[in-house]
Scaffold this active site. Sequence first.
Site, PDB file in Angstrom:
ATOM      1  N   HIS A  50      -4.715 -33.731  17.531  1.00 28.82           N
ATOM      2  CA  HIS A  50      -3.600 -34.554  17.992  1.00 28.82           C
ATOM      3  C   HIS A  50      -2.472 -33.683  18.523  1.00 28.82           C
ATOM      4  CE1 HIS A  50      -5.526 -38.122  16.332  1.00 28.82           C
ATOM      5  NE2 HIS A  50      -5.968 -37.286  15.414  1.00 28.82           N
ATOM      6  N   GLU A  91      -4.635  -7.022  14.851  1.00 31.13           N
ATOM      7  CA  GLU A  91      -4.138  -5.701  14.459  1.00 31.13           C
ATOM      8  C   GLU A  91      -5.270  -4.665  14.552  1.00 31.13           C
ATOM      9  OE1 GLU A  91      -0.601  -4.946  11.553  1.00 31.13           O
ATOM     10  OE2 GLU A  91      -2.408  -4.616  10.349  1.00 31.13           O
ATOM     11  N   GLU A 108      10.523  -4.776   4.466  1.00 27.28           N
ATOM     12  CA  GLU A 108      10.608  -6.190   4.080  1.00 27.28           C
ATOM     13  C   GLU A 108      10.271  -6.365   2.599  1.00 27.28           C
ATOM     14  OE1 GLU A 108       8.954  -4.965   6.690  1.00 27.28           O
ATOM     15  OE2 GLU A 108       8.871  -6.386   8.365  1.00 27.28           O
ATOM     16  N   LYS A 124       9.222  -0.764  13.931  1.00 27.10           N
ATOM     17  CA  LYS A 124       9.754  -0.436  12.596  1.00 27.10           C
ATOM     18  C   LYS A 124      10.842   0.629  12.703  1.00 27.10           C
ATOM     19  CE  LYS A 124       5.471  -1.110   9.949  1.00 27.10           C
ATOM     20  NZ  LYS A 124       4.460  -0.475   9.118  1.00 27.10           N
ATOM     21  N   LYS A 131       0.842  -1.204   0.000  1.00 29.34           N
ATOM     22  CA  LYS A 131       0.000   0.000   0.000  1.00 29.34           C
ATOM     23  C   LYS A 131       0.876   1.252   0.000  1.00 29.34           C
ATOM     24  CE  LYS A 131      -3.578   2.301   2.695  1.00 29.34           C
ATOM     25  NZ  LYS A 131      -4.529   2.211   3.815  1.00 29.34           N
ATOM     26  N   GLY A 157      -4.876  -2.193   5.053  1.00 23.86           N
ATOM     27  CA  GLY A 157      -4.092  -3.344   4.584  1.00 23.86           C
ATOM     28  C   GLY A 157      -4.793  -4.667   4.841  1.00 23.86           C
ATOM     29  N   ARG A 158      -5.294  -4.849   6.078  1.00 27.33           N
ATOM     30  CA  ARG A 158      -5.889  -6.150   6.429  1.00 27.33           C
ATOM     31  C   ARG A 158      -7.298  -6.301   5.892  1.00 27.33           C
ATOM     32  NH1 ARG A 158      -4.702  -2.793  10.457  1.00 27.33           N
ATOM     33  NH2 ARG A 158      -6.318  -2.044  11.881  1.00 27.33           N
TER      34      ARG A 158
HETATM   35  O1  F6P Z   1       3.024  -3.603   9.780  1.00 27.25           O
HETATM   36  C1  F6P Z   1       1.746  -3.186   9.640  1.00 27.25           C
HETATM   37  C2  F6P Z   1       1.304  -2.968   8.235  1.00 27.25           C
HETATM   38  O2  F6P Z   1       1.172  -1.612   8.028  1.00 27.25           O
HETATM   39  C3  F6P Z   1       0.009  -3.697   7.973  1.00 27.25           C
HETATM   40  O3  F6P Z   1      -1.090  -3.067   8.494  1.00 27.25           O
HETATM   41  C4  F6P Z   1       0.031  -3.811   6.494  1.00 27.25           C
HETATM   42  O4  F6P Z   1      -0.890  -4.747   6.038  1.00 27.25           O
HETATM   43  C5  F6P Z   1       1.465  -4.201   6.273  1.00 27.25           C
HETATM   44  O5  F6P Z   1       2.180  -3.469   7.239  1.00 27.25           O
HETATM   45  C6  F6P Z   1       2.012  -3.962   4.891  1.00 27.25           C
HETATM   46  O6  F6P Z   1       1.965  -2.623   4.519  1.00 27.25           O
HETATM   47  P1  F6P Z   1       2.169  -2.171   3.027  1.00 27.25           P
HETATM   48  O7  F6P Z   1       1.057  -2.751   2.212  1.00 27.25           O
HETATM   49  O8  F6P Z   1       2.125  -0.678   3.050  1.00 27.25           O
HETATM   50  O9  F6P Z   1       3.491  -2.682   2.559  1.00 27.25           O
END
Ligand code: F6P
Length: 519
Positions: free
Chosen positions: A372, A341, A196, A482, A190, A250-251
Amino acid sequence: MVEIAGVAVTPEHASLRELFAADPSRSQRYRTSIADLVVDWSRQPVTDRVLRELHEVARAAGVAHAFHRMASGDRINVTEHRAVGHMALRAPRSLSMMIDGVDVIPEVHAVRDAMRATAERIRSNEQITDVVNIGIGGSDLGPAMAARALRAYGHPRLRPHFVSNVDGADIDSVLGQLDPAHTVFIIVSKTFTTSETLANARTARQWVIDRLGESAVVDHFIAVSTAADQVEAFGIDPSTMIGFWEWVGGRYSIWSAVGLSLMVLIGPDRFDDMLAGAHAIDQVMASGCSDNGDTMANPIVTLALIGVLHRNVFHRASKAVIPYAQELDRLPAYLQQLDMESNGKSVRADGSPVATATGPVIWGEPGTNGQHAFFQLLHQGTDIIPVDFIGFAQPNHDLVEHQDLLMANLFAQAEALALGRDGGDEPHRHFAGDRPSTLILADQLTPSVFGQLLALYEHIVLVQGVVWGIDSFDQWGVELGKVLASRIAAQLTNDDALPSDTDPTTAAAIEWYRSRRRR
Ligand code: F6P
């Protein structure tokens, strides 16, 4: 008695066994259809009186009003000053939904058309065999979970891959299986600033350039983002970008262009079926939120309020979600982000401390595997953990006798948890019972039913967040880590003296890593 949102809720003291004995009709009365889902909360510690009190809580907290505010595009994400528009993403073209004075439905469908064109192009290109989604959190968990859930509907030629972790082991193992000439990378972020995702995207980009040259990037990379400038700065042609909007959390974004890799795999029509399923749940929610604030007839609100009962009256800190469907093996992880979240907060939307406990820990594994492993604790442990059991009458494969066994196990577990068994003079064989569960059943795990399931959980999270007075749509709790990680990342790769204000324990860990890292 416990007060929630100013309303007194008195728990039912009779056991589930006693409740069933007193009212055998509860197995019918507390089972209902929500679109194509059959939901059974008869094994929950509720009676008509408790349900009335809980729905009074919803009225006092303004659940119906909050839902309508969300549907009207109000900025209910107050700490980020944003509307919460994921319902617009699954609304048909004929509807309208205003956000900031603009009807967003035409834009939503224009983006969907662009997704459709891209998906068709990839699906019809015989040269492409592998589709790699690079993203994390909401930009990964939705499509990754859905690609597994709906793999029976997947394109026979296309192999999906999902890379999320910054741990190089993740992308390394995926790249090792690929031929760059036959691979498309979809970079989903987003913000397009998530470290990452950028690290993985950089590695993938360089891997392609090393093998096919710089000119290949345009054909092998697609970006999904709200930030065209960041995409361009990264080195992906923004004309290959498919966009979405800041009002998509995002979620809550699987319904948007974030679902592109899923659309590529299952095809645009089935993706539309998934959206239509979610929209059907939105309609149930809308019709069950009366203008006068009454939610009594809204089964989705009832499910959410049962969760509130567990959390705030019985002080149950976790909830298990057990899909009796191997394809839903990543659903618990998806729901962890969706719920934890959203509702893992200890201040209210107005900044004041919350008055009660908020979101529980969500966890789970598919049945029967979990039986199990951790079911021992569910049956005889000292904590009572409510369970959602999810199951289907018809499998997405031909091994019907497996399905019979699978579903027999689901029904058996729900019964054993609720009713228990007297162990006689052998205490270790005693099952106290009175352990609550909800059944969520459907004929088959189709794209539509899958969409319904996710939307159901989204609305449960919304309702609970409203009861607790929190902003379910921000995620400030992930920020500090972060910021610190980016500072520490710079410190790990040089030998400069650490700033004097570095926390001594962290300094020791950094020094240890510096002395041992591979250079
Ligand atoms: O770490 C939290 C977060 O902002 C989430 O809410 C989101 O889904 C994810 O990181 C990834 O964010 P982006 O789509 O901006 O890379």
